[in-house]
Design an enzyme around this catalytic site. Structure first.
Site, PDB file in Angstrom:
ATOM      1  N   SER A  98       0.819  -1.207   0.000  1.00 20.35           N
ATOM      2  CA  SER A  98       0.000   0.000   0.000  1.00 20.35           C
ATOM      3  C   SER A  98       0.859   1.265   0.000  1.00 20.35           C
ATOM      4  O   SER A  98       1.574   1.534  -0.943  1.00 20.35           O
ATOM      5  CB  SER A  98      -0.963  -0.025   1.186  1.00 20.35           C
ATOM      6  OG  SER A  98      -1.850   1.058   1.155  1.00 20.35           O
ATOM      7  N   ASP A 245      -3.882   5.952  -3.231  1.00 22.83           N
ATOM      8  CA  ASP A 245      -2.673   5.384  -2.666  1.00 22.83           C
ATOM      9  C   ASP A 245      -2.203   4.240  -3.567  1.00 22.83           C
ATOM     10  O   ASP A 245      -2.763   4.005  -4.636  1.00 22.83           O
ATOM     11  CB  ASP A 245      -2.878   4.949  -1.218  1.00 22.83           C
ATOM     12  CG  ASP A 245      -3.869   3.801  -1.061  1.00 22.83           C
ATOM     13  OD1 ASP A 245      -4.510   3.414  -2.055  1.00 22.83           O
ATOM     14  OD2 ASP A 245      -4.000   3.276   0.060  1.00 22.83           O
ATOM     15  N   ASP A 249      -7.025   1.285  -2.755  1.00 19.96           N
ATOM     16  CA  ASP A 249      -8.214   0.985  -1.958  1.00 19.96           C
ATOM     17  C   ASP A 249      -8.634   2.189  -1.127  1.00 19.96           C
ATOM     18  O   ASP A 249      -9.618   2.135  -0.382  1.00 19.96           O
ATOM     19  CB  ASP A 249      -7.994  -0.239  -1.062  1.00 19.96           C
ATOM     20  CG  ASP A 249      -6.836  -0.099  -0.085  1.00 19.96           C
ATOM     21  OD1 ASP A 249      -6.106   0.914  -0.158  1.00 19.96           O
ATOM     22  OD2 ASP A 249      -6.649  -1.008   0.745  1.00 19.96           O
TER      23      ASP A 249
END
Length: 459
Positions: A98, A245, A249
């Site tokens: 992430s 990002d 998500d």
């Protein structure tokens, strides 16, 4: 047996070649397959340099265990979620870290129905099995099924089903993919919109996936990263801007003036949208900043349900309450009709539809919320001992508080302001949020005072 320190509260993150590598990914993936006695597992990966290699290790492990691999290739976390439900797979794995630093990588895993792993019965069981490496031999090697085209098509169709395409009006939208995984998926959605003659004009920046992240790790929550999107919004006179990002998500918004829109205000708008669609529905929110959300849900005759922060907790709370929508102020947005999972693409589509239908700018839509319930935004502190810092804050404010809530960290409520202080589940940080009723200057003063008590360096 070697302990695997990459296992965190509800997913897997580690520093490359320190506590995560190809061999560890292999072990975890094989353990996942064995734990679920899986017939098939979805595998995808983000734009990081090591992600394709790690995905190959996961693929080999799953096939070695006798399970089939449903490959979706370069994708976002939410694409893996939906593929698990779409293809009725037994589990799903995406290789992603992430918004973590460039020298990190990780894994997000779900089970059948795109459900989050149970911490005790699933995640810790997979960890134990990974550490022991007591893997069963498979009679038949699993198959490799390339479903990348089919998966994206099904995902795009599902995401677009959340809005009335005919309601869209001409809008100019800035899109900052941060050189993460979002670009190709966004293009698929844009193509679907174009096929439906939706009059949306996209100005895309940092759109091509690039493992070197030339513009920095895509983490739009950090104030230092706001300018890149805000500047273009103002330059092209866009209706609003969005930034993603690394695994997209999370979706972050900028109004037509280039101002960053705090997460709780977007949650309020989305809650209102869904309560218009389904009267009396339940809306789930995290405990960090709540007054604005609760006010809107109450006014629209919905039911606000508080959950502990974190995707596993939010999703379970939503399932338990059959909630139509859930939101975290960190820009995670969850949807009942998206297998109770979070999506970074659905929120901007809903906001585009809202702006189109109302003819009201994004800035105007949130102005009243901001005035009634100003908030500090999340301030993160590097501290030597999170408990000691928290105890000092409690000692200073506990006696004056009307109520104390320990759902997640600690929340103290006063007549005209409220604070939430919690330790991060994924990083060595203490996180502070302060909100108030109508007095923005009070919020600033409280943050200054509490920061002094906490001590430590602001992240």
């Amino acid at each position: 047996m070697k302990n695997l320190s990459c296992f965190k509260t509800y997913d897997i993150r580690g520093e490359i070649d320190v506590n995560i590598d190809e061999r560890i990914v292999y072990r975890i993936s094989r353990a996942t397959s064995q734990h679920f006695v899986a017939k098939s597992i979805v595998v995808g990966f983000d734009a990081r340099k090591t992600s394709p290699t790690y995905a190959s290790a996961a693929t080999k492990a799953i096939q070695d265990s006798g399970s089939d691999v449903i490959n979706i290739g370069l994708a976002g976390t939410e694409e893996m979620y939906w593929a698990v439900s779409e293809f009725k797979a037994c589990a799903g794995i995406i290789i992603t870290a992430s918004h973590n630093p460039i020298n990190y990588n990780g894994m997000k895993i779900v089970k059948s129905g795109s459900q989050p792993l149970c911490i005790e019965n699933d995640l810790k069981a997979i960890q134990r099995l990974s550490e022991k490496e007591e893997f069963k031999s498979a009679k038949v090697r699993g198959k490799f099924i390339d479903s990348s085209v089919e998966a994206r098509s099904a995902y795009t169709k599902r995401v677009l089903s959340f809005i009335d395409l005919n309601a869209l009006r001409p809008l100019k939208i800035v899109v900052n993919s941060g050189n993460g995984a979002a670009g190709p998926t966004f293009d698929s959605i844009a193509k679907g919109l174009s096929a439906a003659n939706a009059p949306l004009d996209f100005i895309c920046i940092n759109h091509t996936p690039d493992p070197t992240f030339p513009n920095g790790i895509p983490n739009p929550l950090l104030p230092k990263n706001h300018l890149a999107t805000a500047k273009v919004v103002k330059e092209v006179q866009a209706d609003f801007g969005i930034a993603f990002d690394g695994d997209f998500d999370r979706c972050f918004f900028f109004d037509e003036k280039g101002r960053f829109v705090k997460g709780e205000f977007i949650i309020g708008l989305l809650a209102e949208i869904f309560l218009k669609r389904e009267a009396g529905a339940r809306i789930v929110h995290d405990p960090r900043v709540v007054w604005n959300i609760q006010n809107i849900v109450d006014r629209k005759n919905g039911v606000a349900v508080q959950s502990k922060t974190g995707h596993a907790f939010i999703k379970q709370t939503m399932r338990n309450n059959q909630a139509i929508y859930g939101g975290e102020m960190s820009a995670h947005h969850y949807f009942r009709d998206f297998a109770y999972c979070d999506s970074g693409m659905i929120p901007w589509l809903l906001i585009a539809e809202l702006v189109s239908k109302t003819g009201v700018t994004l800035a105007a839509l949130i102005e009243k919320q901001f005035t009634l319930f100003p908030s500090s935004g999340e301030t993160n502190f590097y501290v030597e001992n999170a408990k000691e810092s928290t105890d000092r804050v409690l000692a200073a404010y506990r006696k004056k508080a009307i109520s104390i809530d320990n759902t997640d960290g600690v929340s103290l409520v006063f007549n005209d302001w409220r604070l939430n202080l919690r330790s991060s589940n994924t990083e060595p940080l203490l996180r502070l949020n302060v909100e108030g009723r109508g007095d923005a200057s009070l919020i600033e003063a409280k943050v200054t005072n509490i920061a002094r008590i906490i001590g430590g360096k602001i992240a």
